[in-house]
Design a protein around this motif. Structure first.
Motif, PDB file in Angstrom:
ATOM      1  N   SER A 111       0.820  -1.218   0.000  1.00  0.00           N
ATOM      2  CA  SER A 111       0.000   0.000   0.000  1.00  0.00           C
ATOM      3  C   SER A 111       0.853   1.267   0.000  1.00  0.00           C
ATOM      4  CB  SER A 111      -0.892   0.018   1.244  1.00  0.00           C
ATOM      5  OG  SER A 111      -0.093   0.090   2.411  1.00  0.00           O
ATOM      6  N   ASN A 146       0.448   3.558   2.223  1.00  0.00           N
ATOM      7  CA  ASN A 146       0.834   3.764   3.626  1.00  0.00           C
ATOM      8  C   ASN A 146       2.103   3.007   3.972  1.00  0.00           C
ATOM      9  OD1 ASN A 146      -0.872   5.322   5.814  1.00  0.00           O
ATOM     10  ND2 ASN A 146      -2.270   4.744   4.166  1.00  0.00           N
ATOM     11  N   ALA A 154       4.511   2.150   1.915  1.00  0.00           N
ATOM     12  CA  ALA A 154       5.654   2.824   1.272  1.00  0.00           C
ATOM     13  C   ALA A 154       6.048   4.074   2.064  1.00  0.00           C
ATOM     14  CB  ALA A 154       5.292   3.198  -0.167  1.00  0.00           C
ATOM     15  N   PRO A 167      -4.636   5.088   7.408  1.00  0.00           N
ATOM     16  CA  PRO A 167      -5.583   5.641   6.436  1.00  0.00           C
ATOM     17  C   PRO A 167      -6.861   6.031   7.167  1.00  0.00           C
ATOM     18  CG  PRO A 167      -5.623   3.243   6.353  1.00  0.00           C
ATOM     19  CD  PRO A 167      -4.593   3.609   7.379  1.00  0.00           C
ATOM     20  N   LEU A 168      -7.454   7.144   6.758  1.00  0.00           N
ATOM     21  CA  LEU A 168      -8.711   7.560   7.374  1.00  0.00           C
ATOM     22  C   LEU A 168      -9.796   6.576   6.939  1.00  0.00           C
ATOM     23  CD1 LEU A 168      -9.664   9.997   9.132  1.00  0.00           C
ATOM     24  CD2 LEU A 168     -10.509  11.033   7.018  1.00  0.00           C
ATOM     25  N   TRP A 169     -10.349   5.865   7.859  1.00  0.00           N
ATOM     26  CA  TRP A 169     -11.421   4.907   7.583  1.00  0.00           C
ATOM     27  C   TRP A 169     -12.639   5.344   8.372  1.00  0.00           C
ATOM     28  CZ3 TRP A 169      -9.094  -0.800   7.812  1.00  0.00           C
ATOM     29  CH2 TRP A 169      -8.327  -1.018   6.661  1.00  0.00           C
ATOM     30  N   TRP A 170     -13.712   5.624   7.640  1.00  0.00           N
ATOM     31  CA  TRP A 170     -14.929   6.092   8.279  1.00  0.00           C
ATOM     32  C   TRP A 170     -14.661   7.175   9.314  1.00  0.00           C
ATOM     33  CZ3 TRP A 170     -18.796   6.072   5.481  1.00  0.00           C
ATOM     34  CH2 TRP A 170     -18.999   5.040   4.560  1.00  0.00           C
ATOM     35  N   THR A 179      -3.676   9.360   5.655  1.00  0.00           N
ATOM     36  CA  THR A 179      -4.061   9.455   4.242  1.00  0.00           C
ATOM     37  C   THR A 179      -5.579   9.436   4.147  1.00  0.00           C
ATOM     38  OG1 THR A 179      -4.004   7.044   3.934  1.00  0.00           O
ATOM     39  CG2 THR A 179      -1.967   8.262   3.433  1.00  0.00           C
ATOM     40  N   ALA A 180      -6.111  10.210   3.207  1.00  0.00           N
ATOM     41  CA  ALA A 180      -7.561  10.273   3.033  1.00  0.00           C
ATOM     42  C   ALA A 180      -7.897  10.191   1.549  1.00  0.00           C
ATOM     43  CB  ALA A 180      -8.110  11.584   3.617  1.00  0.00           C
ATOM     44  N   TYR A 239     -12.794  18.748   3.275  1.00  0.00           N
ATOM     45  CA  TYR A 239     -12.456  18.760   4.705  1.00  0.00           C
ATOM     46  C   TYR A 239     -12.140  20.166   5.213  1.00  0.00           C
ATOM     47  CZ  TYR A 239     -12.176  13.682   4.548  1.00  0.00           C
ATOM     48  OH  TYR A 239     -12.479  12.348   4.416  1.00  0.00           O
ATOM     49  N   VAL A 262      -5.688  10.625  -2.080  1.00  0.00           N
ATOM     50  CA  VAL A 262      -4.482   9.840  -2.344  1.00  0.00           C
ATOM     51  C   VAL A 262      -4.680   8.801  -3.452  1.00  0.00           C
ATOM     52  CG1 VAL A 262      -3.412  10.168  -0.069  1.00  0.00           C
ATOM     53  CG2 VAL A 262      -4.990   8.251  -0.433  1.00  0.00           C
ATOM     54  N   GLY A 263      -5.933   8.573  -3.868  1.00  0.00           N
ATOM     55  CA  GLY A 263      -6.151   7.699  -5.029  1.00  0.00           C
ATOM     56  C   GLY A 263      -5.503   8.271  -6.279  1.00  0.00           C
ATOM     57  N   MET A 279      -2.474   9.472  -6.393  1.00  0.00           N
ATOM     58  CA  MET A 279      -1.021   9.515  -6.156  1.00  0.00           C
ATOM     59  C   MET A 279      -0.298   8.973  -7.389  1.00  0.00           C
ATOM     60  SD  MET A 279       1.210  10.337  -3.777  1.00  0.00           S
ATOM     61  CE  MET A 279       0.179  10.536  -2.328  1.00  0.00           C
ATOM     62  N   GLU A 288       4.069   8.890  -9.120  1.00  0.00           N
ATOM     63  CA  GLU A 288       5.462   8.921  -8.665  1.00  0.00           C
ATOM     64  C   GLU A 288       5.905  10.338  -8.294  1.00  0.00           C
ATOM     65  OE1 GLU A 288       7.070   6.267  -7.837  1.00  0.00           O
ATOM     66  OE2 GLU A 288       8.696   7.577  -7.148  1.00  0.00           O
ATOM     67  N   PHE A 316       4.283  11.401  -5.136  1.00  0.00           N
ATOM     68  CA  PHE A 316       4.847  10.630  -4.026  1.00  0.00           C
ATOM     69  C   PHE A 316       6.161  11.266  -3.555  1.00  0.00           C
ATOM     70  CE2 PHE A 316       7.421   7.143  -2.288  1.00  0.00           C
ATOM     71  CZ  PHE A 316       6.571   6.669  -1.300  1.00  0.00           C
TER      72      PHE A 316
HETATM   73  P1  FAD Z   1      -3.351   2.723  -1.701  1.00  0.00           P
HETATM   74  O1  FAD Z   1      -4.712   2.355  -2.182  1.00  0.00           O
HETATM   75  O2  FAD Z   1      -2.389   1.625  -1.429  1.00  0.00           O
HETATM   76  O3  FAD Z   1      -2.672   3.702  -2.763  1.00  0.00           O
HETATM   77  C1  FAD Z   1      -3.270   4.924  -3.165  1.00  0.00           C
HETATM   78  C2  FAD Z   1      -2.627   5.352  -4.469  1.00  0.00           C
HETATM   79  O4  FAD Z   1      -1.237   5.552  -4.258  1.00  0.00           O
HETATM   80  C3  FAD Z   1      -2.756   4.295  -5.592  1.00  0.00           C
HETATM   81  O5  FAD Z   1      -3.068   4.973  -6.783  1.00  0.00           O
HETATM   82  C4  FAD Z   1      -1.383   3.680  -5.650  1.00  0.00           C
HETATM   83  O6  FAD Z   1      -1.056   3.246  -6.959  1.00  0.00           O
HETATM   84  C5  FAD Z   1      -0.500   4.854  -5.252  1.00  0.00           C
HETATM   85  N1  FAD Z   1       0.739   4.390  -4.639  1.00  0.00           N
HETATM   86  C6  FAD Z   1       0.905   3.399  -3.722  1.00  0.00           C
HETATM   87  N2  FAD Z   1       2.198   3.267  -3.400  1.00  0.00           N
HETATM   88  C7  FAD Z   1       2.882   4.199  -4.119  1.00  0.00           C
HETATM   89  C8  FAD Z   1       4.254   4.538  -4.235  1.00  0.00           C
HETATM   90  N3  FAD Z   1       5.196   3.908  -3.541  1.00  0.00           N
HETATM   91  N4  FAD Z   1       4.596   5.527  -5.085  1.00  0.00           N
HETATM   92  C9  FAD Z   1       3.651   6.198  -5.780  1.00  0.00           C
HETATM   93  N5  FAD Z   1       2.323   5.889  -5.743  1.00  0.00           N
HETATM   94  C10 FAD Z   1       1.948   4.911  -4.909  1.00  0.00           C
HETATM   95  N6  FAD Z   1     -11.508   8.305   2.817  1.00  0.00           N
HETATM   96  C11 FAD Z   1     -11.909   9.464   3.368  1.00  0.00           C
HETATM   97  O7  FAD Z   1     -11.510  10.547   2.922  1.00  0.00           O
HETATM   98  N7  FAD Z   1     -12.744   9.468   4.450  1.00  0.00           N
HETATM   99  C12 FAD Z   1     -13.217   8.324   5.008  1.00  0.00           C
HETATM  100  O8  FAD Z   1     -13.955   8.377   5.990  1.00  0.00           O
HETATM  101  C13 FAD Z   1     -12.830   7.101   4.420  1.00  0.00           C
HETATM  102  N8  FAD Z   1     -13.290   5.923   4.912  1.00  0.00           N
HETATM  103  C14 FAD Z   1     -12.839   4.740   4.399  1.00  0.00           C
HETATM  104  C15 FAD Z   1     -13.249   3.543   4.976  1.00  0.00           C
HETATM  105  C16 FAD Z   1     -12.764   2.351   4.494  1.00  0.00           C
HETATM  106  C17 FAD Z   1     -13.179   1.078   5.161  1.00  0.00           C
HETATM  107  C18 FAD Z   1     -11.868   2.343   3.389  1.00  0.00           C
HETATM  108  C19 FAD Z   1     -11.343   1.026   2.853  1.00  0.00           C
HETATM  109  C20 FAD Z   1     -11.470   3.512   2.802  1.00  0.00           C
HETATM  110  C21 FAD Z   1     -11.932   4.736   3.307  1.00  0.00           C
HETATM  111  N9  FAD Z   1     -11.504   5.948   2.782  1.00  0.00           N
HETATM  112  C22 FAD Z   1     -11.939   7.132   3.311  1.00  0.00           C
HETATM  113  C23 FAD Z   1     -10.449   5.992   1.767  1.00  0.00           C
HETATM  114  C24 FAD Z   1      -9.087   5.752   2.435  1.00  0.00           C
HETATM  115  O9  FAD Z   1      -8.756   6.822   3.292  1.00  0.00           O
HETATM  116  C25 FAD Z   1      -8.003   5.581   1.374  1.00  0.00           C
HETATM  117  O10 FAD Z   1      -8.341   4.409   0.644  1.00  0.00           O
HETATM  118  C26 FAD Z   1      -6.627   5.393   1.997  1.00  0.00           C
HETATM  119  O11 FAD Z   1      -6.234   6.574   2.674  1.00  0.00           O
HETATM  120  C27 FAD Z   1      -5.613   5.117   0.921  1.00  0.00           C
HETATM  121  O12 FAD Z   1      -4.386   4.739   1.525  1.00  0.00           O
HETATM  122  P2  FAD Z   1      -3.691   3.370   1.076  1.00  0.00           P
HETATM  123  O13 FAD Z   1      -2.384   3.272   1.773  1.00  0.00           O
HETATM  124  O14 FAD Z   1      -4.661   2.245   1.237  1.00  0.00           O
HETATM  125  O15 FAD Z   1      -3.466   3.721  -0.471  1.00  0.00           O
END
Ligand code: FAD
Length: 260
Positions: free
Chosen positions: A14, A16, A18, A99-102, A152-153, A160, A197-198, A200, A202, A205
């Motif tokens: 993920s 996070n 990295a 990661p911000l979850w809910w 991360t959000a 926000y 952060v969706g 993101m 290089e 990053f």
């Molecule tokens: P990842 O999904 O692993 O990566 C995000 C992006 O970064 C991808 O495009 C990936 O390709 C890229 N990436 C990864 N590694 C690298 C790297 N080394 N170099 C460059 N790019 C890279 N969001 C809100 O805002 N509010 C909420 O309340 C909220 N609730 C949630 C609840 C749940 C249960 C879930 C599953 C998600 C929720 N989210 C919410 C979204 C959540 O905050 C994000 O999915 C999370 O922050 C993303 O972090 P990640 O580490 O999982 O990212």
């Protein structure tokens, strides 16, 4: 400095993960000692229950507060809890990364607070009397230590903002900052929050790491969030409400900040 990173993300590939690796490398290169509590990797038990108290009589009702106090004081806590308490005492600075979850932290990290923060360790600390309601909100077990959230959000930054649809990020994080970190005595630094952060890539990053490293390099010099301390004279006793001349125009979370 001794730095503890408490980290919650289930996936080693993920974003996070990295970021966590980058943080560890950067802090160690700067000469700091770093320990990491990677909660998913540790298979951290998230729920507080009677199994956390090793000497609990199974025929007796379970009291989450008093039993945690007894277990803490008698050295009969579950070993994983005692180890995390030791790490948090070792640390000068604790970083909570998630990661911000809910609108909050993942449940596994909430369980870190519920279980590690035993009664007598993180709360119920200091003199409790009619005039002094414990050492808390700016004083307590973690006095002299600093804490910071790295979050991360998925949502966009304007969502926000002060009038954004999700509510202001400072309000969303207030229960963590004020209730879970300032309460047991940490000085709480402004969080480092990454939005949308969706999207993101290089280049972003690299830019994100540069910003994060700047925050890590200034852990000791960054001004903490200026919350009023409970025992510093801003609150009436015993109601523990802000005195009428303190931020009279404000109510809610923002009233508890000393912006003078
Ligand atoms: P990842 O999904 O692993 O990566 C995000 C992006 O970064 C991808 O495009 C990936 O390709 C890229 N990436 C990864 N590694 C690298 C790297 N080394 N170099 C460059 N790019 C890279 N969001 C809100 O805002 N509010 C909420 O309340 C909220 N609730 C949630 C609840 C749940 C249960 C879930 C599953 C998600 C929720 N989210 C919410 C979204 C959540 O905050 C994000 O999915 C999370 O922050 C993303 O972090 P990640 O580490 O999982 O990212």
């Amino acid at each position: 400095m001794n730095i503890l990173i408490v980290y919650a993300h289930p996936e080693p590939q993920s974003l996070n993960h990295a970021l966590k690796v980058q943080m560890i490398d950067h802090l160690r290169a700067a000469g700091h000692s770093v320990q990491v509590s990677d909660l998913y990797e540790m298979d951290w038990k998230a729920v507080l229950d009677r199994h956390d108290m090793m000497s609990k009589d199974p025929s007796e009702p379970f009291d989450p507060s008093l039993d945690s106090k007894h277990a803490y004081e008698s050295g009969t806590q579950s070993i994983d809890i005692a180890k995390e308490q030791e790490k948090s005492l070792w640390a000068d600075h604790v970083i909570f990364q998630f990661p911000l979850w809910w609108f909050s932290m993942p449940a596994i990290m909430k369980g870190w607070f519920e279980r590690v923060y035993a009664y007598g360790f993180a709360y119920g600390y200091g003199e409790h009397s009619d005039t002094h309601w414990g050492d808390r909100y700016g004083e307590g077990r973690f006095s002299g230590k600093r804490a910071m959230l790295v979050v991360t959000a998925g949502g966009w930054e304007p969502h926000y903002s002060a009038r954004g649809v999700n509510g202001p990020i400072d309000d969303i994080l207030f229960p963590i900052h004020h209730g879970m970190l300032f309460y047991p005595g940490f000085q709480v630094l402004p969080p480092y929050v990454m939005y949308r952060v969706g999207k993101m890539d290089e280049a972003r990053f690299q830019q994100t790491c540069t910003e994060l490293f700047a925050r890590l390099d200034s852990l000791e010099t960054t001004d903490p969030i200026p919350y009023f301390t409970q025992n510093g004279g801003a609150y009436d006793i015993p109601s523990l409400t802000l005195k009428s001349d303190i931020n009279p125009q404000l109510s809610g979370f923002s009233a508890h900040m000393d912006e003078r």
